[in-house]
Design a protein around this motif. Structure first.
Motif, PDB file in Angstrom:
ATOM      1  N   TYR A 213       0.826  -1.209   0.000  1.00 30.49           N
ATOM      2  CA  TYR A 213       0.000   0.000   0.000  1.00 30.49           C
ATOM      3  C   TYR A 213       0.863   1.263   0.000  1.00 30.49           C
ATOM      4  O   TYR A 213       0.631   2.199  -0.765  1.00 30.49           O
ATOM      5  CB  TYR A 213      -0.915   0.010   1.222  1.00 30.49           C
ATOM      6  N   PHE A 214       1.840   1.293   0.893  1.00 30.64           N
ATOM      7  CA  PHE A 214       2.670   2.490   1.025  1.00 30.64           C
ATOM      8  C   PHE A 214       3.519   2.718  -0.227  1.00 30.64           C
ATOM      9  O   PHE A 214       3.714   3.861  -0.652  1.00 30.64           O
ATOM     10  CB  PHE A 214       3.553   2.386   2.264  1.00 30.64           C
ATOM     11  N   VAL A 215       4.009   1.651  -0.832  1.00 28.01           N
ATOM     12  CA  VAL A 215       4.797   1.787  -2.062  1.00 28.01           C
ATOM     13  C   VAL A 215       3.924   2.356  -3.179  1.00 28.01           C
ATOM     14  O   VAL A 215       4.329   3.284  -3.897  1.00 28.01           O
ATOM     15  CB  VAL A 215       5.396   0.430  -2.470  1.00 28.01           C
ATOM     16  N   VAL A 216       2.721   1.819  -3.322  1.00 26.90           N
ATOM     17  CA  VAL A 216       1.803   2.310  -4.354  1.00 26.90           C
ATOM     18  C   VAL A 216       1.407   3.756  -4.074  1.00 26.90           C
ATOM     19  O   VAL A 216       1.347   4.588  -4.994  1.00 26.90           O
ATOM     20  CB  VAL A 216       0.547   1.418  -4.436  1.00 26.90           C
ATOM     21  N   GLY A 217       1.125   4.082  -2.813  1.00 25.96           N
ATOM     22  CA  GLY A 217       0.751   5.442  -2.458  1.00 25.96           C
ATOM     23  C   GLY A 217       1.840   6.446  -2.762  1.00 25.96           C
ATOM     24  O   GLY A 217       1.583   7.521  -3.320  1.00 25.96           O
ATOM     25  N   ILE A 218       3.079   6.108  -2.415  1.00 24.12           N
ATOM     26  CA  ILE A 218       4.206   6.996  -2.693  1.00 24.12           C
ATOM     27  C   ILE A 218       4.406   7.155  -4.197  1.00 24.12           C
ATOM     28  O   ILE A 218       4.698   8.256  -4.691  1.00 24.12           O
ATOM     29  CB  ILE A 218       5.484   6.452  -2.028  1.00 24.12           C
ATOM     30  N   TYR A 219       4.221   6.059  -4.938  1.00 28.24           N
ATOM     31  CA  TYR A 219       4.354   6.132  -6.399  1.00 28.24           C
ATOM     32  C   TYR A 219       3.316   7.071  -7.008  1.00 28.24           C
ATOM     33  O   TYR A 219       3.635   7.909  -7.866  1.00 28.24           O
ATOM     34  CB  TYR A 219       4.213   4.734  -7.002  1.00 28.24           C
ATOM     35  N   ILE A 220       2.059   6.966  -6.555  1.00 29.10           N
ATOM     36  CA  ILE A 220       0.995   7.831  -7.085  1.00 29.10           C
ATOM     37  C   ILE A 220       1.262   9.284  -6.744  1.00 29.10           C
ATOM     38  O   ILE A 220       1.102  10.181  -7.581  1.00 29.10           O
ATOM     39  CB  ILE A 220      -0.371   7.387  -6.528  1.00 29.10           C
ATOM     40  N   LEU A 221       1.690   9.558  -5.496  1.00 30.24           N
ATOM     41  CA  LEU A 221       1.981  10.933  -5.090  1.00 30.24           C
ATOM     42  C   LEU A 221       3.116  11.527  -5.911  1.00 30.24           C
ATOM     43  O   LEU A 221       3.034  12.674  -6.373  1.00 30.24           O
ATOM     44  CB  LEU A 221       2.318  10.976  -3.599  1.00 30.24           C
ATOM     45  N   ASN A 222       4.184  10.774  -6.095  1.00 32.80           N
ATOM     46  CA  ASN A 222       5.318  11.264  -6.879  1.00 32.80           C
ATOM     47  C   ASN A 222       4.928  11.496  -8.343  1.00 32.80           C
ATOM     48  O   ASN A 222       5.378  12.472  -8.980  1.00 32.80           O
ATOM     49  CB  ASN A 222       6.488  10.286  -6.806  1.00 32.80           C
ATOM     50  N   LYS A 223       4.075  10.608  -8.863  1.00 34.13           N
ATOM     51  CA  LYS A 223       3.624  10.758 -10.247  1.00 34.13           C
ATOM     52  C   LYS A 223       2.793  12.020 -10.413  1.00 34.13           C
ATOM     53  O   LYS A 223       2.964  12.769 -11.388  1.00 34.13           O
ATOM     54  CB  LYS A 223       2.810   9.531 -10.659  1.00 34.13           C
ATOM     55  N   ARG A 224       1.917  12.299  -9.453  1.00 40.76           N
ATOM     56  CA  ARG A 224       1.081  13.499  -9.547  1.00 40.76           C
ATOM     57  C   ARG A 224       1.912  14.761  -9.362  1.00 40.76           C
ATOM     58  O   ARG A 224       1.646  15.781  -9.996  1.00 40.76           O
ATOM     59  CB  ARG A 224      -0.034  13.443  -8.497  1.00 40.76           C
ATOM     60  N   LYS A 225       2.925  14.710  -8.495  1.00 37.55           N
ATOM     61  CA  LYS A 225       3.794  15.869  -8.326  1.00 37.55           C
ATOM     62  C   LYS A 225       4.560  16.171  -9.611  1.00 37.55           C
ATOM     63  O   LYS A 225       4.694  17.330 -10.017  1.00 37.55           O
ATOM     64  CB  LYS A 225       4.771  15.618  -7.175  1.00 37.55           C
ATOM     65  N   SER A 226       5.057  15.125 -10.254  1.00 41.71           N
ATOM     66  CA  SER A 226       5.804  15.330 -11.500  1.00 41.71           C
ATOM     67  C   SER A 226       4.885  15.845 -12.600  1.00 41.71           C
ATOM     68  O   SER A 226       5.280  16.703 -13.398  1.00 41.71           O
ATOM     69  CB  SER A 226       6.461  14.014 -11.942  1.00 41.71           C
ATOM     70  N   GLU A 227       3.634  15.373 -12.634  1.00 41.75           N
ATOM     71  CA  GLU A 227       2.674  15.857 -13.628  1.00 41.75           C
ATOM     72  C   GLU A 227       2.326  17.324 -13.375  1.00 41.75           C
ATOM     73  O   GLU A 227       2.190  18.113 -14.313  1.00 41.75           O
ATOM     74  CB  GLU A 227       1.404  15.006 -13.605  1.00 41.75           C
ATOM     75  N   ALA A 228       2.205  17.698 -12.086  1.00 40.00           N
ATOM     76  CA  ALA A 228       1.901  19.084 -11.742  1.00 40.00           C
ATOM     77  C   ALA A 228       3.046  20.003 -12.131  1.00 40.00           C
ATOM     78  O   ALA A 228       2.829  21.105 -12.662  1.00 40.00           O
ATOM     79  CB  ALA A 228       1.624  19.206 -10.245  1.00 40.00           C
ATOM     80  N   VAL A 229       4.266  19.557 -11.893  1.00 42.78           N
ATOM     81  CA  VAL A 229       5.425  20.361 -12.289  1.00 42.78           C
ATOM     82  C   VAL A 229       5.499  20.511 -13.795  1.00 42.78           C
ATOM     83  O   VAL A 229       5.793  21.592 -14.332  1.00 42.78           O
ATOM     84  CB  VAL A 229       6.720  19.729 -11.745  1.00 42.78           C
ATOM     85  N   TYR A 230       5.174  19.427 -14.511  1.00 44.26           N
ATOM     86  CA  TYR A 230       5.225  19.465 -15.979  1.00 44.26           C
ATOM     87  C   TYR A 230       4.178  20.429 -16.533  1.00 44.26           C
ATOM     88  O   TYR A 230       4.437  21.211 -17.451  1.00 44.26           O
ATOM     89  CB  TYR A 230       4.992  18.052 -16.534  1.00 44.26           C
TER      90      TYR A 230
END
Length: 232
Positions: A213-230
């Motif tokens: 759960y925590f690995v998937v959650g961290i992956y989703i958060l990092n993905k959304r942060k990178s998309e927001a920066v882009y």
């Protein structure tokens, strides 16, 4: 209490928190909620931003110091802690995937909170109780909107019931609402596919699921942060 002085309203709210703990017998989940609410209320009074996670883990720390046995021997406290953690941290991960669900009557919010809490407490439920509920999301959508009304009817009816027949209308409304909740729980719980028993779910499997759960959650958060920066 928004129409009166903020500090007076906060004091009344704090007294209400203490009263709820006394009325409910001071069970561990209620005490955990009361500590969190008190910390958040204190932050508002001192004009400080209190992070919900800090309040949650602070309440956990205080209660474990007071009684270390609740970690291993109080299932209701563990479920309360896990569900609260899910509401604070996991619900926002679900909402973007539920845009097709209507927002009317808070259906999307209720469904996202239900799915987040059900999925997050699932490993512990399987380990401790060994039961997988399939019908829980539907039952929560039907029942949760009524809980605030039940609390208000119970509170107001209990206060004004000191006079003869004054609390009768609220008692009748309370009876109808709680009867519907109980009937819904019994009816949906009696369906053949409502839940499944899963016996002998090991501790290592529970821990593995939470790590996943925590690995998937961290992956989703990092993905959304990178998309927001882009996008920016």
């Amino acid at each position: 209490l928004q129409r009166i002085s903020f500090h007076v309203g906060a004091i009344i709210a704090g007294a209400g928190i203490v009263l709820v703990v006394i009325i409910t017998g001071g069970s561990a989940p209620v005490v955990r909620s009361a500590i969190m609410a008190s910390v958040m209320l204190l932050g508002m009074l001192t004009y400080k931003n209190i992070l919900p996670n800090r309040a949650l883990f602070g309440a956990l720390f205080v209660m474990v110091c007071w009684n270390p046995y609740i970690l291993m021997h109080d299932t209701s406290f563990a479920l309360s802690f896990l569900a609260t953690f899910a509401v604070i941290n996991v619900v926002d991960l679900f909402k973007p995937y539920l845009v097709f669900v209507t927002e009317r009557f808070q259906v999307r919010n209720i469904l996202s909170e239900t799915l987040a809490t059900q999925i997050f407490v699932l490993p512990y439920l399987l380990f401790e109780i060994g039961k997988l509920s399939i019908i829980a999301p539907l039952s929560n959508i039907l029942v949760l909107p009524l809980i605030p009304l039940i609390m208000i009817f119970g509170l107001v009816g209990g206060i004004i019931a000191v006079g003869p027949f004054l609390g009768l209308p609220f008692a009748c409304g309370l009876l109808l609402l709680t009867s519907f909740v109980i009937w819904t729980a019994h009816f949906l719980g009696s369906l053949p596919f409502a839940s499944f028993d899963i016996k002998h779910f090991p501790l290592w499997a529970m821990l593995t699921l939470y790590i996943f759960y925590f690995v998937v959650g961290i992956y989703i958060l990092n993905k959304r942060k990178s998309e927001a920066v882009y996008v920016s």
